[in-house]
Design a protein around this motif. Sequence first.
Motif, short mmCIF file in Angstrom:
data_model
loop_
_atom_site.label_atom_id
_atom_site.label_comp_id
_atom_site.label_asym_id
_atom_site.label_seq_id
_atom_site.Cartn_x
_atom_site.Cartn_y
_atom_site.Cartn_z
N TYR A 62 0.83 -1.21 0.00
CA TYR A 62 0.00 0.00 0.00
C TYR A 62 0.87 1.26 0.00
O TYR A 62 0.63 2.21 -0.75
CB TYR A 62 -0.94 0.01 1.22
N ARG A 69 1.02 8.18 -5.39
CA ARG A 69 -0.25 8.92 -5.50
C ARG A 69 -0.20 10.22 -4.70
O ARG A 69 -0.67 11.26 -5.15
CB ARG A 69 -1.39 8.02 -5.01
N PHE A 73 -0.66 14.02 -5.79
CA PHE A 73 -1.70 14.84 -5.14
C PHE A 73 -1.11 16.17 -4.67
O PHE A 73 -1.75 17.21 -4.79
CB PHE A 73 -2.27 14.06 -3.94
N TYR B 15 -10.26 6.18 14.34
CA TYR B 15 -10.26 6.81 13.01
C TYR B 15 -11.36 6.20 12.13
O TYR B 15 -11.90 6.88 11.26
CB TYR B 15 -8.88 6.69 12.36
N VAL B 47 -1.02 -10.66 10.19
CA VAL B 47 -0.31 -10.68 8.91
C VAL B 47 0.78 -9.60 8.88
O VAL B 47 1.90 -9.83 8.43
CB VAL B 47 -1.30 -10.45 7.73
N THR B 48 0.44 -8.41 9.38
CA THR B 48 1.39 -7.28 9.29
C THR B 48 2.38 -7.27 10.44
O THR B 48 3.41 -6.57 10.36
CB THR B 48 0.64 -5.94 9.31
N ILE B 165 -8.70 -8.97 4.20
CA ILE B 165 -7.23 -9.13 4.21
C ILE B 165 -6.75 -9.53 2.81
O ILE B 165 -5.71 -9.05 2.34
CB ILE B 165 -6.82 -10.15 5.29
N GLY B 168 -6.03 -6.72 0.77
CA GLY B 168 -4.93 -5.86 1.22
C GLY B 168 -5.29 -4.93 2.37
O GLY B 168 -4.51 -4.05 2.72
N PHE B 170 -5.39 -3.58 5.85
CA PHE B 170 -4.57 -3.82 7.05
C PHE B 170 -4.82 -2.76 8.12
O PHE B 170 -4.23 -2.81 9.19
CB PHE B 170 -3.08 -3.80 6.69
N GLY B 179 -11.14 -0.24 -7.16
CA GLY B 179 -9.85 -0.92 -7.08
C GLY B 179 -8.73 -0.11 -6.44
O GLY B 179 -7.67 -0.66 -6.14
N GLU B 180 -8.95 1.18 -6.23
CA GLU B 180 -7.90 2.03 -5.65
C GLU B 180 -8.05 2.07 -4.12
O GLU B 180 -9.10 2.45 -3.61
CB GLU B 180 -8.00 3.45 -6.23
N PRO B 181 -6.98 1.70 -3.38
CA PRO B 181 -7.09 1.65 -1.92
C PRO B 181 -6.66 2.96 -1.25
O PRO B 181 -5.69 3.60 -1.66
CB PRO B 181 -6.10 0.54 -1.56
N PHE B 182 -7.38 3.34 -0.22
CA PHE B 182 -7.07 4.54 0.57
C PHE B 182 -7.14 4.16 2.05
O PHE B 182 -8.18 3.69 2.52
CB PHE B 182 -8.07 5.66 0.29
N TRP B 183 -6.07 4.42 2.77
CA TRP B 183 -6.03 4.08 4.20
C TRP B 183 -6.07 5.35 5.03
O TRP B 183 -5.20 6.22 4.87
CB TRP B 183 -4.74 3.30 4.50
N ASP B 186 -7.37 10.41 7.10
CA ASP B 186 -6.56 11.49 6.53
C ASP B 186 -6.30 11.31 5.03
O ASP B 186 -5.52 12.07 4.45
CB ASP B 186 -5.25 11.67 7.31
N ARG B 187 -6.95 10.31 4.42
CA ARG B 187 -6.92 10.24 2.96
C ARG B 187 -8.24 10.72 2.37
O ARG B 187 -8.46 10.61 1.17
CB ARG B 187 -6.62 8.81 2.48
N GLN B 190 -7.80 13.01 -0.55
CA GLN B 190 -7.48 12.33 -1.81
C GLN B 190 -8.70 11.58 -2.35
O GLN B 190 -8.93 11.54 -3.57
CB GLN B 190 -6.31 11.36 -1.62
#
Lengths: 200, 200
Positions: A62, A69, A73, B15, B47-48, B165, B168, B170, B179-183, B186-187, B190
């Motif tokens: 990620y 990205r 941005f 969060y 996993v992480t 999981i 992706g 986590f 398909g675009e991941p944002f974690w 604070d994203r 974006q």
Amino acid sequence: MAAAIDFYFDFSSPYGYLAATKIEALAAKHGRCVNWRPMLLGAAMKVTGGLPLPQIPLKGDYARRDFVRSARFHGAPFRVPSSFPISTVPAVRAFYWAQAKDPVKSISLAKALYKAYFADDADISRVEEVIRVATDVGFNSEEVAAGIGDQAVKDKTKAEVDAAIGKGVFGSPFIIIDGEPFWGIDRFDQIEKWLATGGW
Amino acid sequence: MAAAIDFYFDFSSPYGYLAATKIEALAAKHGRCVNWRPMLLGAAMKVTGGLPLPQIPLKGDYARRDFVRSARFHGAPFRVPSSFPISTVPAVRAFYWAQAKDPVKSISLAKALYKAYFADDADISRVEEVIRVATDVGFNSEEVAAGIGDQAVKDKTKAEVDAAIGKGVFGSPFIIIDGEPFWGIDRFDQIEKWLATGGW
């Protein structure tokens, strides 16, 4: 005049790089100066037990995507360096040597080191690259080389890194404003509000 | 109609809670629906290799302060729960049971569980508390109790967590758009731009 903002960062941190492209304009808008304080995340990670992002399952994949990205941005030229992350000890030492010699130009050096690493894919873990970048911003190459190797500069670097960790700095960028800590380029919205209002 | 946004979260994530107060308005503004997908961060941390924030030196102290400040910034009622973090298995099971029974009301349940934990300091790791909250949003207490204990619901919960999981996920909140991941909350800046422009 209000107190300066403390801007902690690691030269191997993409988010620190993005912050470095924005921190001065943000501070100036609110009548603040910036203390540039490069540190070594590796030392902080010994305290937190953290790992460099690329080494963490799921999060590493990620992060690599988010670096690119986020740079787009924020409008900053960026590519994931061929070698990442790297040791930035020579870069940090060069910075603190430069700061003692010419504080204003040391900020140009910090920006140039970041650009070299994250925009131009220069390997700033190498002393020769650090010297080249320092020379480009107007320092004398022999003086820089001597500075990086100087015991007093090594001690100053260690003291700065220890002091950062003592203030709770564990990530990059990490900004402290009048005692209030903010971690991450993604706290710039809160920093902006904090500077404008004095807290909320 | 554009595809729905996948909104992954853990009921014990501050969060995630803040994101839950904002995600629907953001999605609706751009003509999107939201799939609410509670998961279990503990499973992802296996996993992480991650740890709950409060357990991490330096970062834990910062996080506790940032939770409170971020909640004020986002205008959400918040206090650090007496017990934090907690197991949210009963809450997640109740959600997936409710989703099968009444999808719209299951979203009210998710919001109410978050509010109970982070605004009212209710211990939603306890099955009785989850049932109470579910009853408050209009579900039948005996049905909820049976649902939480139902093997099919347990299997569905496990399948959802494994699928998250597998995609992706986590952290919390974690949003996937086409398909675009944002974690992270604070994203959202974006995400807003991504929804408006279809990527950049």
